[in-house]
Structure formats: structure tokens, C-alpha cells
Design an enzyme around this catalytic site. Structure first.
Site, PDB file in Angstrom:
ATOM      1  N   TYR A 141       0.850  -1.185   0.000  1.00  0.00           N
ATOM      2  CA  TYR A 141       0.000   0.000   0.000  1.00  0.00           C
ATOM      3  C   TYR A 141       0.885   1.234   0.000  1.00  0.00           C
ATOM      4  O   TYR A 141       1.845   1.319   0.779  1.00  0.00           O
ATOM      5  CB  TYR A 141      -0.899   0.002   1.252  1.00  0.00           C
ATOM      6  CG  TYR A 141      -1.795   1.214   1.360  1.00  0.00           C
ATOM      7  CD1 TYR A 141      -2.852   1.403   0.477  1.00  0.00           C
ATOM      8  CD2 TYR A 141      -1.592   2.174   2.349  1.00  0.00           C
ATOM      9  CE1 TYR A 141      -3.678   2.512   0.580  1.00  0.00           C
ATOM     10  CE2 TYR A 141      -2.419   3.282   2.472  1.00  0.00           C
ATOM     11  CZ  TYR A 141      -3.460   3.449   1.577  1.00  0.00           C
ATOM     12  OH  TYR A 141      -4.279   4.548   1.690  1.00  0.00           O
ATOM     13  N   ASP A 236       9.358   2.721  -0.006  1.00  0.00           N
ATOM     14  CA  ASP A 236       8.322   3.317   0.828  1.00  0.00           C
ATOM     15  C   ASP A 236       8.530   2.776   2.243  1.00  0.00           C
ATOM     16  O   ASP A 236       8.096   1.674   2.569  1.00  0.00           O
ATOM     17  CB  ASP A 236       6.943   2.938   0.274  1.00  0.00           C
ATOM     18  CG  ASP A 236       5.805   3.514   1.120  1.00  0.00           C
ATOM     19  OD1 ASP A 236       6.091   4.041   2.209  1.00  0.00           O
ATOM     20  OD2 ASP A 236       4.648   3.422   0.674  1.00  0.00           O
ATOM     21  N   LYS A 264       4.095   8.789   9.022  1.00  0.00           N
ATOM     22  CA  LYS A 264       3.763   8.196  10.315  1.00  0.00           C
ATOM     23  C   LYS A 264       4.719   8.636  11.454  1.00  0.00           C
ATOM     24  O   LYS A 264       4.525   9.698  12.016  1.00  0.00           O
ATOM     25  CB  LYS A 264       3.644   6.685  10.177  1.00  0.00           C
ATOM     26  CG  LYS A 264       2.488   6.340   9.187  1.00  0.00           C
ATOM     27  CD  LYS A 264       2.061   4.899   9.137  1.00  0.00           C
ATOM     28  CE  LYS A 264       0.764   4.781   8.336  1.00  0.00           C
ATOM     29  NZ  LYS A 264       0.817   3.956   7.156  1.00  0.00           N
TER      30      LYS A 264
HETATM   31  C1  LIG Z   1       0.197   4.475   5.749  1.00  0.00           C
HETATM   32  C2  LIG Z   1       1.019   4.250   4.550  1.00  0.00           C
HETATM   33  C3  LIG Z   1       1.042   5.151   3.481  1.00  0.00           C
HETATM   34  C4  LIG Z   1       0.097   6.319   3.397  1.00  0.00           C
HETATM   35  O1  LIG Z   1       0.281   7.226   4.425  1.00  0.00           O
HETATM   36  P1  LIG Z   1      -0.935   8.222   4.808  1.00  0.00           P
HETATM   37  O2  LIG Z   1      -0.309   9.144   5.781  1.00  0.00           O
HETATM   38  O3  LIG Z   1      -2.008   7.358   5.357  1.00  0.00           O
HETATM   39  O4  LIG Z   1      -1.342   8.901   3.553  1.00  0.00           O
HETATM   40  C5  LIG Z   1       1.938   4.947   2.455  1.00  0.00           C
HETATM   41  N1  LIG Z   1       2.765   3.892   2.467  1.00  0.00           N
HETATM   42  C6  LIG Z   1       2.771   2.990   3.457  1.00  0.00           C
HETATM   43  C7  LIG Z   1       3.735   1.861   3.427  1.00  0.00           C
HETATM   44  C8  LIG Z   1       1.881   3.127   4.529  1.00  0.00           C
HETATM   45  O5  LIG Z   1       1.847   2.197   5.487  1.00  0.00           O
END
Ligand SMILES: *Cc1c(COP(=O)(O)O)cnc(C)c1O
Length: 429
Positions: A141, A236, A264
């Protein structure tokens, strides 16, 4: 007010009663809890019930709720400003601190979410290489912008189809979806369309289908193949950053992505994301280059202060060891408790984030995750919630342990898990 009343009131004005879909508990059923306070490892709901929190806001609350250093920093900054809409030294300070942990992030741009970080990284990759396609892996994701809302089709090399109405086919077609951990599929995709692929984006440990580790050589091969074909490798690390080591999976494994996305944890609970990488790539962004990106609240001073205070605490090696020790204790405890009760449970762990799979073997990709006995999860979730231990309201989300989850608290969760596993075993028998 009860949770049910709070939910009903919310549903009158908020779509589905929530601002992010998983919060609605659709995957597990029942009434979502509405919270009024967080303290250490605990959340308190509108009915005054306390829960040990294993969601930790999906990662940011790695120090636990209300960590004094963070709250102090936020309050002190808020007294001076809530937003300048102009540069402040706090942005430089947080960027320098992040770069000290992630040396591959030579130049950094702050945004306000992980979604924006990956969106910017991919625009930058396309803008820099002049190529249209991006490779992602099924089950990873990367936020909810159009190009990333594309799931796997069948076959190794499938042109994407949209995961959500509203994403045009034309956009989805620019995303190639491949199975996680399948390097042959990546080789094939590059043989066929290597000249059109701008970037490969990957969660170096996939944290959005439980927690699936990379097979030995997978990430190294991605590095080699992208380099050979002139495409960028985007890590990511929105979840994995600061988990196995301060510098994320890339530090732990000695890998050098071209671009890295964070989110995060770097906001410590306030909205922050970041994208960073080599200067020659990052300098394509406006105002230096033609690739446009902007944000009214980007680099917000209160959010920067929250992130700085969080990373400050996380840079203490004694506390990092403690966090790791607690998470390892929990991992072992869960595995042993399940085995004792005859429940098939496999657990993965990257520092303080865990993946729980109701399966006797570890899945390596989304298809194998789907093949686990995830149907045991709703009963596990509700059994634990009734006993005051709140896990993610979906089988495919990770489990987060914070610094505030001391052994006494973890032990109480393991005691509850023993009861719940026993009742699951009875039901299966
Ligand atoms: C949570 C998440 C996102 C998106 O971050 P948001 O702050 O919710 O937009 C992107 N990549 C990964 C791996 C994530 O866990």
C-alpha cells in the site's frame, strides 16, 4: 454517551461515521470504539473503558500516547505559532535529523501525509526519467492516490485495472502490478517494457498485508535491475522507517534506494510525510526544477516539533533496545501461547511491528496471505477487545508495540490471548 450512540451521531454527518475506512470495523463487524484519551499504552473510549492499544495510530505512536517530551515540544511550539506558511528553522532541523538516520535522503521535501510522499516520489521519478510506467507489488500500500489504487490482475505481468471507481483506466494502465517477492516477474516486466518504466516502488518489508518480509536477494535484485535499466528504486519506508534500526530497512540491509518515502513516525502523531533522495534527482522539484509540488501546511512547525521530539527519544539506543526487547518478548509469547492452545499462528517481526497470520507457515506474497485462515481473525479481534486489548480491525493490518508497552502490560495481553485462543480452538474442534 455509548460507543453505539457516538457512532450513530457520527454516521449522520461523516460518511460511514469515519474519516478513514478501516476505522469502521467492516472487516471484523461490530461497533467501532470512539476515543477520548490516550495515555502510554492505553486508549480510553467514550464509555470510560480502557484498552491496551496495538494499533498505535497505525505506527506513529511508537513512544506510546502522551509521551511527555513530545507533548511539551508541541505545546511550546504551539504557543509561538500554529503555522507560518513560510520557512522556519524547525524544518531544517527535522530534515537534518532524518538525513542523519537515512543518509540516502540527501535532499528532503516535507509533505503532510504518506500518500503525498509517494505521489511526489512517483511524479519526480516520471519527471526525471521522462518515462510513464511505475511498477508496484500486489499487497503493498502506498497511499490512496489514483495510480497506486491498483490491485493485482492474474498473471505475472498484468496491466493494472483500477481498484476503485473514479480511477481512470488510462491512469491505472500506467501501473504494472507484480507479485511481491517474485524477481522473475520483475525481470520479465523490464525485458518487455524496461524503457518505459520510470520506477519500482516497494515496501521493503510489506506492512499492509500483515507483515511480509522480503525473500533473501529480492531487494538486492530490485536495486540491480532498476539500475541496469535506468529506472529509479523507491523505498516506501512509511511503516518500516525507524523500526528495525533508526535508518529503516535500508540501513539494516545496507541498501541504497534512489528515493525514500517516510511518514507516520516522523510526525510523532501529527500529519507529516517526507520524500528524499539524491540531490540530482530531488533538485528536479520546484522551485529548483520543473516538477511541481507544494503544500499550504507542509513543514508545519508544530508537526515538525512533534517529529523532532519523537526522533530525539528514538535516537537513544537504550530505549531502542528496550522497545525491541519488549516486542521480541511479545512475539515469543504470542507464538508459544498459540502453540499451547493448538492454534496455527505464524508471527513476523521487524523491530516493534509484528505481523500475525493464522497459518502454520509464513506467507511470501498477497496470494499466500489470502490463503491463511484469516477467518479466525474477527473472533480473535472481538475476544481480545472484550478483554480490553485492541488490535487492528482487519486481519491484514500490522500489530504495533510501543515503548509504553512494558512487560507487565504485554503479559496481561498474553493472558487474554490464552483465553481467546482456547475458545477459538474449542470452536474449531
Ligand atoms: C500508511 C502508509 C502510506 C500512506 O500514508 P498516509 O499518511 O495514510 O497517507 C503509504 N505507504 C505505506 C507503506 C503506509 O503504510
Amino acid at each position: 454517551m455509548t460507543n453505539a450512540e457516538a457512532f450513530e451521531q457520527a454516521a449522520n454527518v461523516l460518511v460511514g461515521g469515519v474519516d478513514s475506512p478501516v476505522r469502521a470495523w467492516k472487516a471484523v463487524g461490530g461497533t467501532p470504539r470512539f476515543f477520548v484519551r490516550g495515555e502510554g499504552a492505553y486508549l480510553e473510549d467514550v464509555e470510560g473503558r480502557r484498552y491496551v492499544d496495538y494499533v498505535c495510530s497505525w505506527g506513529p505512536m511508537i513512544l506510546g500516547h502522551g509521551r511527555p517530551e513530545v507533548v511539551e515540544a508541541v505545546c511550546e511550539t504551539a504557543r509561538k505559532t500554529l503555522s507560518f506558511g513560510a520557512p522556519s528553522p524547525l524544518e531544517t532541523e527535522l530534515a537534518e535529523r532524518i538525513r542523519s538516520f537515512f543518509p540516502t535522503m540527501e535532499k528532503i521535501r516535507f509533505v503532510t501525509s504518506g500518500t503525498e510522499a509517494t505521489m511526489t516520489a512517483l511524479r519526480l521519478a516520471r519527471g526525471t526519467t521522462g518515462r510513464p510506467l511505475v511498477v508496484k507489488f500486489a499487497g503493498c500500500y502506498h497511499g490512496h492516490h489514483d495510480g497506486m489504487l491498483v490491485a493485482a490482475g492474474s498473471g505475472a505481468l498484468t496491466l493494472g485495472t483500477p481498484d476503485s471507481p473514479g480511477v481512470p483506466e488510462e491512469v491505472a494502465r500506467c501501473t504494472l502490478v507484480l507479485p511481491y517477492n517474485d524477481i522473475e516477474a520483475v525481470e520479465t516486466a523490464f525485458q518487455k517494457q524496461g524503457r518505459e518504466i520510470a520506477a519500482v516502488i516497494v515496501e521493503p518489508w510489506a506492512g499492509n498485508m500483515g507483515l511480509v518480509p522480503p525473500l533473501p536477494g529480492f531487494l538486492e535484485s530490485l536495486r540491480e535491475i532498476t539500475s541496469r535499466h535506468g529506472a529509479l528504486l523507491v523505498f516506501d519506508e512509511v511503516i518500516t522507517g525507524f523500526r528495525p534500526a533508526e535508518g529503516g530497512v535500508q540501513q539494516k540491509m545496507g541498501l541504497t534506494p534512489d528515493l525514500t518515502c517516510l511518514g507516520k513516525i516522523i510526525g510523532g502523531g501529527l500529519p507529516v510525510g517526507a520524500v528524499g533522495g539524491r540531490g540530482e534527482i530531488m533538485n528536479h522539484l520546484a522551485p529548483l526544477g520543473p516538477v511541481y509540488q507544494a503544500g499550504t501546511l507542509a513543514g508545519n512547525p508544530v508537526a515538525m516539533a512533534s517529529g523532532l521530539a519523537t526522533l530525539e527519544v528514538l535516537s537513544r539506543s537504550d530505549l531502542r533496545r528496550q522497545l525491541d526487547h519488549q516486542a521480541a518478548f511479545f512475539e515469543t509469547g504470542l507464538v508459544e501461547t498459540a502453540r499451547h492452545c493448538g492454534i496455527p499462528l505464524s508471527v513476523t517481526r521487524l523491530g516493534s511491528v509484528l505481523g500475525l497470520f493464522f497459518s502454520s507457515s509464513l506467507p511470501r506474497n498477497l496470494d499466500e496471505v489470502r490463503a491463511t485462515k484469516a477467518n479466525l481473525y474477527p473472533a480473535f479481534f472481538h475476544g481480545m477487545a472484550e478483554r480490553g486489548h485492541l488490535f487492528a480491525p482487519s486481519a491484514f493490518e500490522a500489530t504495533f508495540v510501543s515503548l509504553a508497552h512494558d512487560e507487565k502490560i504485554l503479559r496481561s495481553t498474553l493472558d487474554a490471548a490464552r483465553e481467546v485462543f482456547a475458545s477459538l480452538a474449542e470452536r474449531r474442534a
